[in-house]
Design a protein around this motif. Structure first.
Motif, PDB file in Angstrom:
ATOM      1  N   MET A   1      41.055  24.291  36.829  1.00  0.00           N
ATOM      2  CA  MET A   1      41.176  25.736  36.932  1.00  0.00           C
ATOM      3  C   MET A   1      42.660  26.094  37.041  1.00  0.00           C
ATOM      4  O   MET A   1      43.421  25.454  37.733  1.00  0.00           O
ATOM      5  CB  MET A   1      40.398  26.231  38.149  1.00  0.00           C
ATOM      6  N   SER A   2      43.032  27.150  36.398  1.00  0.00           N
ATOM      7  CA  SER A   2      44.398  27.656  36.433  1.00  0.00           C
ATOM      8  C   SER A   2      44.721  28.218  37.811  1.00  0.00           C
ATOM      9  O   SER A   2      43.847  28.675  38.546  1.00  0.00           O
ATOM     10  CB  SER A   2      44.542  28.757  35.380  1.00  0.00           C
ATOM     11  N   ASP A   3      45.988  28.207  38.174  1.00  0.00           N
ATOM     12  CA  ASP A   3      46.409  28.806  39.436  1.00  0.00           C
ATOM     13  C   ASP A   3      46.408  30.327  39.373  1.00  0.00           C
ATOM     14  O   ASP A   3      46.492  30.983  40.393  1.00  0.00           O
ATOM     15  CB  ASP A   3      47.823  28.327  39.795  1.00  0.00           C
ATOM     16  N   HIS A   4      46.311  30.887  38.184  1.00  0.00           N
ATOM     17  CA  HIS A   4      46.332  32.335  38.008  1.00  0.00           C
ATOM     18  C   HIS A   4      44.970  32.762  37.467  1.00  0.00           C
ATOM     19  O   HIS A   4      44.642  32.509  36.315  1.00  0.00           O
ATOM     20  CB  HIS A   4      47.442  32.720  37.023  1.00  0.00           C
ATOM     21  N   HIS A   5      44.151  33.361  38.317  1.00  0.00           N
ATOM     22  CA  HIS A   5      42.828  33.802  37.901  1.00  0.00           C
ATOM     23  C   HIS A   5      42.339  34.895  38.846  1.00  0.00           C
ATOM     24  O   HIS A   5      42.997  35.209  39.832  1.00  0.00           O
ATOM     25  CB  HIS A   5      41.840  32.627  37.861  1.00  0.00           C
ATOM     26  N   ILE A   6      41.183  35.442  38.510  1.00  0.00           N
ATOM     27  CA  ILE A   6      40.576  36.474  39.342  1.00  0.00           C
ATOM     28  C   ILE A   6      39.119  36.096  39.587  1.00  0.00           C
ATOM     29  O   ILE A   6      38.483  35.482  38.728  1.00  0.00           O
ATOM     30  CB  ILE A   6      40.704  37.864  38.675  1.00  0.00           C
ATOM     31  N   VAL A   7      38.624  36.437  40.753  1.00  0.00           N
ATOM     32  CA  VAL A   7      37.248  36.155  41.120  1.00  0.00           C
ATOM     33  C   VAL A   7      36.606  37.453  41.592  1.00  0.00           C
ATOM     34  O   VAL A   7      37.218  38.213  42.336  1.00  0.00           O
ATOM     35  CB  VAL A   7      37.181  35.092  42.248  1.00  0.00           C
ATOM     36  N   THR A   8      35.392  37.688  41.169  1.00  0.00           N
ATOM     37  CA  THR A   8      34.663  38.869  41.593  1.00  0.00           C
ATOM     38  C   THR A   8      33.928  38.586  42.897  1.00  0.00           C
ATOM     39  O   THR A   8      33.284  37.553  43.038  1.00  0.00           O
ATOM     40  CB  THR A   8      33.636  39.264  40.515  1.00  0.00           C
ATOM     41  N   ILE A   9      34.021  39.520  43.831  1.00  0.00           N
ATOM     42  CA  ILE A   9      33.231  39.489  45.056  1.00  0.00           C
ATOM     43  C   ILE A   9      32.227  40.629  44.925  1.00  0.00           C
ATOM     44  O   ILE A   9      32.601  41.797  44.869  1.00  0.00           O
ATOM     45  CB  ILE A   9      34.098  39.674  46.315  1.00  0.00           C
TER      46      ILE A   9
END
Length: 115
Positions: free
Chosen positions: A1-9
């Motif tokens: 996994m990249s260090d730059h990402h977004i996750v939905t909560i």
């Protein structure tokens, strides 16, 4: 996994029902903290589910997710009974091959790929 990402909560009223729904789409439960669960598919999808009894339900729920996937048809087959638009997945005028379902709280979930 990249260090730059977004996750939905994503808030949800029934954590068990939401977990089961997203598992049908191909996510796996990575960790369970009682009122908070973390799911992923090992390919790039990451979703956090948070129990929130006041989550708006359909049709008032304003949340939506778009899941990009290579094998849209395989995912559609796992949730065929819940697909909103008859005959989907199919090619949309905007160039995506996709289908849509609603999660237990009415979150619109589209799954697709560029055609």
């Amino acid at each position: 996994m990249s260090d730059h990402h977004i996750v939905t909560i994503l808030p949800c009223r029934d954590l068990a029902a939401s977990t089961e729904f997203y598992q049908r789409l191909g996510l796996i439960l990575d960790s369970d903290w009682g009122h908070y669960r973390i799911l992923s598919d090992g390919k790039g999808w990451h979703l956090h589910l948070r129990h929130e009894p006041t989550t708006p339900q359909a049709p008032e729920n304003p949340f939506g997710l778009y899941l990009y996937a290579e094998d849209v048809d395989a995912i559609a087959n796992r949730v065929r009974d819940q697909i909103i638009e008859p005959g989907a997945p199919h090619l949309k005028p905007w160039g995506m091959y996709e289908f849509a379902v609603s999660d237990p709280d009415g979150v619109l979930v589209r799954v697709g790929r560029e055609a």
